[in-house]
Scaffold this motif. Structure first.
Motif, PDB file in Angstrom:
ATOM      1  N   UNK A  56      -2.951  10.062 -37.605  1.00  0.00           N
ATOM      2  CA  UNK A  56      -2.293   9.523 -38.798  1.00  0.00           C
ATOM      3  C   UNK A  56      -2.824  10.193 -40.066  1.00  0.00           C
ATOM      4  N   UNK A  57      -4.128  10.447 -40.115  1.00  0.00           N
ATOM      5  CA  UNK A  57      -4.729  11.099 -41.281  1.00  0.00           C
ATOM      6  C   UNK A  57      -4.164  12.507 -41.468  1.00  0.00           C
ATOM      7  N   UNK A  58      -4.061  13.246 -40.377  1.00  0.00           N
ATOM      8  CA  UNK A  58      -3.510  14.606 -40.445  1.00  0.00           C
ATOM      9  C   UNK A  58      -2.041  14.586 -40.862  1.00  0.00           C
ATOM     10  N   UNK A  59      -1.300  13.642 -40.316  1.00  0.00           N
ATOM     11  CA  UNK A  59       0.129  13.528 -40.629  1.00  0.00           C
ATOM     12  C   UNK A  59       0.343  13.188 -42.100  1.00  0.00           C
ATOM     13  N   UNK A  60      -0.406  12.241 -42.614  1.00  0.00           N
ATOM     14  CA  UNK A  60      -0.264  11.855 -44.025  1.00  0.00           C
ATOM     15  C   UNK A  60      -0.622  13.017 -44.946  1.00  0.00           C
ATOM     16  N   UNK A  61      -1.633  13.789 -44.561  1.00  0.00           N
ATOM     17  CA  UNK A  61      -2.032  14.936 -45.377  1.00  0.00           C
ATOM     18  C   UNK A  61      -0.905  15.973 -45.440  1.00  0.00           C
ATOM     19  N   UNK A  62      -0.207  16.177 -44.323  1.00  0.00           N
ATOM     20  CA  UNK A  62       0.918  17.118 -44.296  1.00  0.00           C
ATOM     21  C   UNK A  62       2.073  16.595 -45.148  1.00  0.00           C
ATOM     22  N   UNK A  64       3.331  18.837 -48.279  1.00  0.00           N
ATOM     23  CA  UNK A  64       4.699  19.355 -48.266  1.00  0.00           C
ATOM     24  C   UNK A  64       5.677  18.253 -48.655  1.00  0.00           C
ATOM     25  N   UNK A  65       5.429  17.674 -49.827  1.00  0.00           N
ATOM     26  CA  UNK A  65       6.236  16.529 -50.274  1.00  0.00           C
ATOM     27  C   UNK A  65       7.708  16.891 -50.442  1.00  0.00           C
ATOM     28  N   UNK A  66       7.993  18.163 -50.741  1.00  0.00           N
ATOM     29  CA  UNK A  66       9.392  18.580 -50.893  1.00  0.00           C
ATOM     30  C   UNK A  66      10.137  18.535 -49.553  1.00  0.00           C
ATOM     31  N   UNK A  67       9.391  18.551 -48.454  1.00  0.00           N
ATOM     32  CA  UNK A  67       9.991  18.516 -47.119  1.00  0.00           C
ATOM     33  C   UNK A  67       9.792  17.162 -46.443  1.00  0.00           C
ATOM     34  N   UNK A  68       9.361  16.169 -47.199  1.00  0.00           N
ATOM     35  CA  UNK A  68       9.008  14.884 -46.611  1.00  0.00           C
ATOM     36  C   UNK A  68      10.151  14.304 -45.763  1.00  0.00           C
ATOM     37  N   UNK A  69      11.362  14.310 -46.283  1.00  0.00           N
ATOM     38  CA  UNK A  69      12.486  13.715 -45.560  1.00  0.00           C
ATOM     39  C   UNK A  69      12.703  14.434 -44.225  1.00  0.00           C
ATOM     40  N   UNK A 126      10.542  16.224 -42.516  1.00  0.00           N
ATOM     41  CA  UNK A 126       9.408  15.995 -41.623  1.00  0.00           C
ATOM     42  C   UNK A 126       9.538  14.635 -40.944  1.00  0.00           C
ATOM     43  N   UNK A 127       9.828  13.603 -41.735  1.00  0.00           N
ATOM     44  CA  UNK A 127       9.955  12.250 -41.183  1.00  0.00           C
ATOM     45  C   UNK A 127      11.096  12.181 -40.171  1.00  0.00           C
ATOM     46  N   UNK A 143      -0.671   8.780 -32.439  1.00  0.00           N
ATOM     47  CA  UNK A 143      -0.375  10.189 -32.714  1.00  0.00           C
ATOM     48  C   UNK A 143       1.053  10.395 -33.204  1.00  0.00           C
ATOM     49  N   UNK A 144       1.217  11.480 -33.969  1.00  0.00           N
ATOM     50  CA  UNK A 144       2.506  11.808 -34.569  1.00  0.00           C
ATOM     51  C   UNK A 144       2.962  13.166 -34.048  1.00  0.00           C
ATOM     52  N   UNK A 145       4.153  13.171 -33.479  1.00  0.00           N
ATOM     53  CA  UNK A 145       4.726  14.389 -32.912  1.00  0.00           C
ATOM     54  C   UNK A 145       5.841  14.859 -33.838  1.00  0.00           C
ATOM     55  N   UNK A 146       5.651  16.022 -34.420  1.00  0.00           N
ATOM     56  CA  UNK A 146       6.644  16.593 -35.325  1.00  0.00           C
ATOM     57  C   UNK A 146       7.268  17.812 -34.648  1.00  0.00           C
ATOM     58  N   UNK A 147       8.578  17.773 -34.477  1.00  0.00           N
ATOM     59  CA  UNK A 147       9.302  18.938 -33.937  1.00  0.00           C
ATOM     60  C   UNK A 147       9.522  19.917 -35.090  1.00  0.00           C
TER      61      UNK A 147
END
Length: 263
Positions: free
Chosen positions: A49-55, A59-64, A66-67, A76-80
């Motif tokens: 969660x800490x790593x995911x929040x940092x990303x 990359x706030x411009x890509x937040x939508x 990424x989510x 854990x957070x799995x990002x495709x």
């Protein structure tokens, strides 16, 4: 419907077979490399969660985006992340560091992640590509430098977690490995004829600990590696998977015969 796993070394036509099966059985839940998969993590992150929040903050411009391409599994957070099309500098390269392959995890960590996800998977009707062998076997050979018997032992432990009544492996085999690799060497080029896949694959091999130890640097070395991998994967089938696998001649199979065996 069983969970169908398509495997085979590069150049065997795995994606073509997957598409052919899906065209005939469209209700299957298809998982391609880079998609979110309940069992495989190639081209996806495995983040705290800490790593995911940092990303998300970086990359706030890509937040939508990424989510939208994130699945949470427990802690854990799995990002495709390769599904996110962007020219933001460094984005894909940074998220690549959160993958589990290419020696990024210890052998113990890798085994725990892989076995736990297979153990927790209870779905049916999935069509997987490269989820059971390719990425795992490559990592165990090239980055953890395990002997064949050690990899066989790993797969005995992995197969113990599989719901066998719902498992079917379709393995594409060929004794014309060099010819098949020559073909995809040309096919997977850009519009200028640059052999993109070949150079990436060659760099992957030569820069791996196994490749460096064995002095890999040529096309012949790549063929040596693929021959070894195919032989090892066939041994996994013969000694472990056995009757729950069907070995198919690469690029010479009949979709009608395959569908008949899947019913």
């Amino acid at each position: 419907m069983k969970n169908i796993h398509i495997e085979g070394i590069q150049g065997m036509g795995k994606s073509t077979l997957q598409q052919s099966i899906l065209a005939r059985l469209p209700k299957l839940h298809v998982c391609r490399e880079g998609d979110y998969s309940p069992i495989e993590l190639a081209w996806c992150t495995w983040m705290t969660q800490k790593e995911y929040q940092a990303i998300l903050e970086k990359y706030h411009a890509l937040r939508r985006e990424i989510v939208e391409n994130t699945v949470q599994e427990g802690e854990h957070y799995i990002v495709s992340y390769t599904r996110i099309i962007t020219d933001v500098p460094g984005f894909h390269k940074e998220l690549e560091q959160f993958e589990i392959y290419n020696g990024r995890k210890t052998l113990h960590e890798l085994e725990e992640i892989v076995l736990s996800r297979y153990r927790n998977f209870s779905g049916t009707g999935y069509l997987f590509e490269c989820a059971f062998m390719q990425n795992i076997v490559e990592d165990l050979i090239l980055f953890h430098q395990l002997e064949d018997d050690e990899i066989i032992a790993f797969y005995r432990r992995l197969y113990d977690t599989v719901q066998k009544e719902n498992f079917l492996l379709l393995y594409l085999y060929s004794d014309k490995i060099e010819e098949n690799i020559r073909t995809i060497q040309k096919e997977r080029s850009d519009n200028q004829g640059n052999e993109i896949w070949f150079h990436l694959m060659m760099a992957y091999l030569t820069n791996s600990p196994y490749g460096q130890q064995h002095g890999y640097k040529s096309f012949d070395d790549m063929i040596t590696h693929f021959r070894h991998r195919q032989q090892l994967e066939l041994r996994i089938i013969q000694e472990i998977v056995q009757e729950r696998a069907i070995i198919l001649p690469a690029k010479q199979w009949s979709i009608d015969e395959i569908i008949e065996q899947l019913q």
